[in-house]
Enzyme design. Structure first.
Site, short mmCIF file in Angstrom:
data_model
loop_
_atom_site.label_atom_id
_atom_site.label_comp_id
_atom_site.label_asym_id
_atom_site.label_seq_id
_atom_site.Cartn_x
_atom_site.Cartn_y
_atom_site.Cartn_z
N ASN A 17 40.52 46.17 43.66
CA ASN A 17 39.26 46.93 43.72
C ASN A 17 38.36 46.20 44.71
O ASN A 17 37.81 45.14 44.39
CB ASN A 17 38.62 46.97 42.32
CG ASN A 17 37.25 47.64 42.34
OD1 ASN A 17 36.84 48.20 43.36
ND2 ASN A 17 36.56 47.60 41.21
N LYS A 19 35.55 47.14 45.80
CA LYS A 19 34.11 47.38 45.57
C LYS A 19 33.45 47.73 46.91
O LYS A 19 34.08 48.43 47.72
CB LYS A 19 33.48 46.17 44.87
CG LYS A 19 34.29 45.77 43.63
CD LYS A 19 33.63 44.80 42.72
CE LYS A 19 34.55 44.53 41.53
NZ LYS A 19 33.95 43.66 40.54
N HIS A 103 34.50 52.27 35.85
CA HIS A 103 34.32 50.82 36.03
C HIS A 103 32.97 50.40 35.45
O HIS A 103 31.99 51.14 35.54
CB HIS A 103 34.39 50.47 37.52
CG HIS A 103 34.47 49.00 37.76
ND1 HIS A 103 33.35 48.20 37.76
CD2 HIS A 103 35.53 48.19 37.96
CE1 HIS A 103 33.74 46.94 37.96
NE2 HIS A 103 35.05 46.91 38.09
N GLU A 105 30.73 48.50 36.50
CA GLU A 105 29.60 48.52 37.45
C GLU A 105 29.04 49.93 37.59
O GLU A 105 27.85 50.12 37.81
CB GLU A 105 30.04 47.93 38.80
CG GLU A 105 30.18 46.42 38.72
CD GLU A 105 31.21 45.81 39.65
OE1 GLU A 105 31.64 46.48 40.61
OE2 GLU A 105 31.59 44.65 39.41
N GLU A 175 38.57 45.40 31.15
CA GLU A 175 37.77 44.47 31.95
C GLU A 175 36.56 44.02 31.14
O GLU A 175 35.54 44.72 31.10
CB GLU A 175 37.30 45.16 33.23
CG GLU A 175 38.42 45.60 34.13
CD GLU A 175 38.00 45.60 35.61
OE1 GLU A 175 38.73 45.03 36.40
OE2 GLU A 175 36.93 46.14 35.92
N GLY A 181 33.64 38.81 38.11
CA GLY A 181 32.91 38.11 39.17
C GLY A 181 32.23 36.83 38.71
O GLY A 181 31.40 36.28 39.42
N SER A 221 38.02 38.18 37.02
CA SER A 221 38.31 36.86 37.57
C SER A 221 39.80 36.52 37.61
O SER A 221 40.18 35.37 37.39
CB SER A 221 37.51 35.78 36.83
OG SER A 221 36.12 36.01 37.01
#
Ligand code: 13P
Length: 260
Positions: A17, A19, A103, A105, A175, A181, A221
């Site tokens: 991904n 992003k 996702h 985010e 996730e 991150g 991560s």
């Protein structure tokens, strides 16, 4: 290459991904460097999900290879007056075969809800895309012992009213938001425990047989250094990788995690 789960038909998926990183030129450079590193690798399905503007270049650059291309989001309608949106049919028309949906985010910054994710899942399946359906708890939810409740809710609502036959294609990505991150990874045991919760909810929603065949990836991560220990968990059927997928060498190392 040996099959990791000879007893199951769950071919692992290793997905990148990207992003909001890389323009078309950078995407092409990545793919030119990456393809020789994973040439002939068929143990796992390899997927790159670049930003929308890179998709055409990425599809062309990976043509005829073992690397698949996916979008990072889409709208649930086929077309219409929805400024700034892209439909499942458009992703399919440009040559995408995968799409990331829900996702964290998008949930956190763009108002994505379990209901909108559910509509998008139905639309992606209708367009014959393979959705990578993301679920995962916030740090506060884990600390309040609500992980199981959150995963059950997100999975059940996301999979509502989906016909079991078309659901076979769905890939789930667990996730944990606190691991994205941050350099903090769930331990392989924590991830496996969460995957069992998700798989059991998939069984309630869609039936046992579909649940047994569903690929559940871990994301948060993932790096070359921890890929092997995570991916050797029988419950973990692949990885969804952010930061470490931006460099061709690093992502190729993750794809080549060592199997037990
Ligand atoms: P990182 O690998 O950068 O933690 O991101 C994970 C992720 O969000 C993949 O979708």
């Amino acid at each position: 290459m040996t099959t990791r789960h000879p007893e199951l038909s769950r071919k692992p998926v290793i997905a990148a991904n990207w992003k909001m990183y890389k323009n078309p030129k950078q995407a092409k450079e990545f793919i030119t460097a990456f393809l020789p590193l994973v040439h002939g690798h068929n143990r796992d399905e390899i997927v790159l999900c670049p930003p929308f503007v890179d998709l055409a270049v990425a599809v062309e650059a990976t043509h005829g290879s073992n690397v698949h291309i996916g979008g990072q989001n889409m709208h649930w309608q086929e077309e219409g007056a929805f400024t700034g949106e892209i439909s499942a049919a458009m992703l399919a028309a440009v040559g995408c075969t995968y799409v990331i949906l829900g996702h964290s985010e998008r949930r956190q910054f763009f108002g994505e809800t379990d209901e909108s994710v559910n509509r998008k899942l139905q639309a992606a399946l209708h367009a014959k895309l393979t959705p990578i359906f993301c679920v995962g708890e916030l740090l506060a939810e884990r600390e309040a012992n609500k992980t199981e409740e959150v995963l059950v809710r997100q999975t059940a609502r996301g999979l509502a009213n989906i016909a079991p036959e078309s659901a076979r294609r769905i890939v789930v990505a667990y996730e944990p938001v606190w691991a994205i991150g941050t350099g903090r990874t769930a331990t392989p045991e924590m991830a496996a425990e969460a995957h069992l919760v998700i798989r059991s909810q998939v069984a309630s929603s869609l039936g046992r047989e579909i649940a047994e065949g569903m690929r559940i990836l871990y994301g948060g991560s993932v790096k070359p250094e921890n890929a092997t220990s995570l991916l050797n968990q029988p419950e973990i059927d692949g990885a969804l990788v952010g930061g470490a997928s931006l460099d061709p060498q690093s992502f190729a190392k993750i794809v080549q995690y060592t199997s037990r």
